[in-house]
Write an enzyme that holds these catalytic residues in place. Structure first.
Site, PDB file in Angstrom:
ATOM      1  CE  LYS A 116      -2.718  -2.956  -0.324  1.00  0.00           C
ATOM      2  NZ  LYS A 116      -3.317  -3.259  -1.633  1.00  0.00           N
ATOM      3  CD  GLU A 200      -4.119   6.342   3.870  1.00  0.00           C
ATOM      4  OE1 GLU A 200      -5.356   6.433   3.998  1.00  0.00           O
ATOM      5  OE2 GLU A 200      -3.576   5.648   3.012  1.00  0.00           O
ATOM      6  CG  HIS A 235     -13.421  -3.717   5.918  1.00  0.00           C
ATOM      7  ND1 HIS A 235     -13.329  -2.399   5.523  1.00  0.00           N
ATOM      8  CD2 HIS A 235     -13.006  -3.771   7.202  1.00  0.00           C
ATOM      9  CE1 HIS A 235     -12.860  -1.687   6.549  1.00  0.00           C
ATOM     10  NE2 HIS A 235     -12.664  -2.492   7.575  1.00  0.00           N
ATOM     11  NE  ARG A 292     -10.657  -8.703  -6.155  1.00  0.00           N
ATOM     12  CZ  ARG A 292     -10.322  -7.899  -5.166  1.00  0.00           C
ATOM     13  NH1 ARG A 292      -9.069  -7.766  -4.789  1.00  0.00           N
ATOM     14  NH2 ARG A 292     -11.258  -7.217  -4.519  1.00  0.00           N
TER      15      ARG A 292
END
Ligand code: MV4
Length: 505
Positions: A116, A200, A235, A292
């Site tokens: 990330k 972040e 999620h 993907r």
């Protein structure tokens, strides 16, 4: 085009890929576990290879066995679908090293987006907006505090090797920072074998909007617009739509260009998705790229008319994309509901058992991408997503009504599913207004499920409706018109309509 492709997956996505193969005149090789010997993806393929016992670690995750199956059957390429081995750099590399074609992005692009922090660095270099924060791992709590001071609390600690929400910690003030960092590092180490954590600024109450990109091996990279994916729980997305009520043509063009730039920077080809947070002021921030084909790809297919899975095969085979960006604009509205074997009335507890009866919705604008049939055994070995119900209509309002109608036509007996949850959602005022963000579902779950009558009331309603139906039939047989008795359920009650259908079956 290939002569034969191996499909390294199961369930609805394996079936989806087999269908794309057949439409392109390509033979499909399925792989399967002992639990899936009678699964539809095995039957619909042209041949099939047994991998091993039911657990994924002994079957669908056995990369070497899958490559061996491709070589043994003479397949020239492998399509990984989503999940399982689809985003494992080593597998993409091993497929290529075996002289086979990988139907997906280059292993190097998977690796670049897998980290990330590396993805953030790439995005920044490409001019794609990212959430303010660091691009390297934090040394200690003091460094984290320094960064947090600069951007302001709350901040979010994230695992560099993470993604999909694993290993994240929200921190509201300096005093929480040290212990949160320790916890995040421990979690990251356990989950990914890498304790690197970065920070972040925490964006409060945004939408999750993602951009589909498609790039060929000849330098063309296009975006296919956005998908709105804010209706999620822990999620796990539950409902996706295209386009998004929050995205204008002008914003779509800017987000699309940002996604294309990030994908180009990673040397990307084939189908991929850039995830963004979109805040109330219309600012958007790149989060990560999924390398993907995604579960929710059908909504993009329906509004663009572009068959993404077919194009994945065509691109891998070396074909050029025949469209330009200006050819692509969303037409109408598409909505997808994930039909999972989870019981919404019971905290979304996974449900298992045999599908005793399955009746699928159909009619105008309805698509069913499923991996189950009557007789299918639902176990805990695999993901609980059984199928996706997708609708397409001219407007969002019509798409919601069409989904509601299609959900009412659907019957799945034997396992509990999320169907009733989706019916409630289609009736929900906030959803119908499009007034939703990523926190909406978890904040409204109680109220949403509280409205649901218990199983007992539904059973009683079904019995009452069956008795009324029987009285109706008896009256008709006697030649009389059904006086008083009626099997009609009031339009305003979804539950009586459901009960009536069940009773008349
Ligand atoms: C965030 C965020 C708020 N601020 N980053 C969750 C999954 C992973 N892709 C990143 N995620 C988030 N990152 C900042 N700086 C909120 C989330 C988030 C989220 C994002 C998309 C969809 C659903 C979500 C649910 C909770 C949190």
């Amino acid at each position: 085009m290939f002569d034969k492709v191996l499909v390294a997956n199961r369930g609805e996505i394996a079936l989806r890929i087999v269908r794309a193969c057949h439409e392109l005149g390509v033979k499909a090789v399925a792989v399967y576990s002992e639990a899936d010997a009678r699964a539809p993806h095995v039957r619909e393929a042209d041949e099939a290879v047994l991998l091993g016992p039911a657990p994924s670690s002994e079957s669908y995750l056995k990369g070497d066995a899958i490559i061996a199956a491709a070589l043994a059957t003479g397949a020239e390429a492998i399509h990984p679908g989503y999940g399982f081995l689809s985003e494992r750099e080593w597998f993409a590399r091993a497929v290529r090293d075996a002289g086979l074609v990988w139907i997906g992005p280059p292993a190097e692009a998977i690796a670049a987006m897998g980290s990330k922090t590396a993805a953030r660095t790439l995005a920044i270099a490409a001019g794609t907006p990212v959430v303010p924060g660091t691009t390297t791992a934090l040394r200690d709590a003091d460094e984290a505090a320094e960064v947090a001071e600069r951007f302001g609390y709350p901040v979010l600690l994230k695992a560099a090797a993470g993604g999909g929400g694993k290993g994240m910690r929200v921190v509201h003030q300096r005093s929480e920072l040290a212990s949160a960092l320790e916890a995040a590092q421990r979690e990251a180490k356990n989950a990914f074998g890498d304790d690197a954590v970065y920070v972040e600024k925490y964006i409060v109450g945004p939408r999750h909007v993602e951009i589909q990109v498609l790039g060929d091996q000849h330098g063309t990279m296009l975006h296919l617009g956005e998908r709105e994916c804010s209706i999620q729980r822990r999620h796990q997305k539950m409902i996706e739509e295209a386009p998004s009520v929050a995205v204008t043509a002008e914003l779509r063009a800017r987000m699309g260009a940002a996604a294309v730039a990030a994908a180009r920077a990673a040397g990307y080809t084939n189908a991929g998705t850039c995830e963004f947070l979109l805040d109330a002021s219309g600012d958007f921030y790149f989060l990560e790229m999924n390398t993907r084909i995604q579960v929710e790809h059908p909504v993009t297919e329906l509004v663009t008319g572009i068959d993404l899975v077919q194009w994945q095969l065509r691109i891998a085979a070396g074909e050029k994309l025949p469209f330009v960006q200006d050819d692509i604009a969303p037409r109408g509205w598409a909505i997808e509901c994930r039909i999972t074997s989870e019981d919404p009335a019971n905290g979304f507890l996974p449900s298992t058992g045999r599908v005793r009866y399955l009746h699928l919705p159909s009619g105008p604008g309805v698509r069913w991408d499923g991996g189950i049939e009557t007789g299918s055994e639902i176990t805990l070995f695999y993901d609980p997503m059984l199928a996706k119900l997708i609708v397409h209509a001219p407007t969002r309002e019509q798409a919601i009504e069409r989904m509601h109608r299609a959900l009412l036509e659907l019957t799945i007996d034997g396992v509990d599913t999320a169907r009733d949850f989706h019916l409630r959602m289609m009736e929900n005022a906030d959803f119908r207004r499009g007034a939703i963000g990523i926190q909406w579902l978890e904040q409204h779950l109680d109220e949403l499920l509280g409205q649901q009558p218990g199983r007992e009331s539904v059973v009683r309603a079904a019995i009452a409706a069956a008795l009324l139906a029987e009285r109706d039939r008896t009256a008709r047989r006697a030649g009389a018109s059904p006086a008083g008795a009626t099997t009609e359920a009031p339009r305003e009650s979804t539950w009586l309509r459901v009960a009536r259908r069940e009773a008349l079956r």
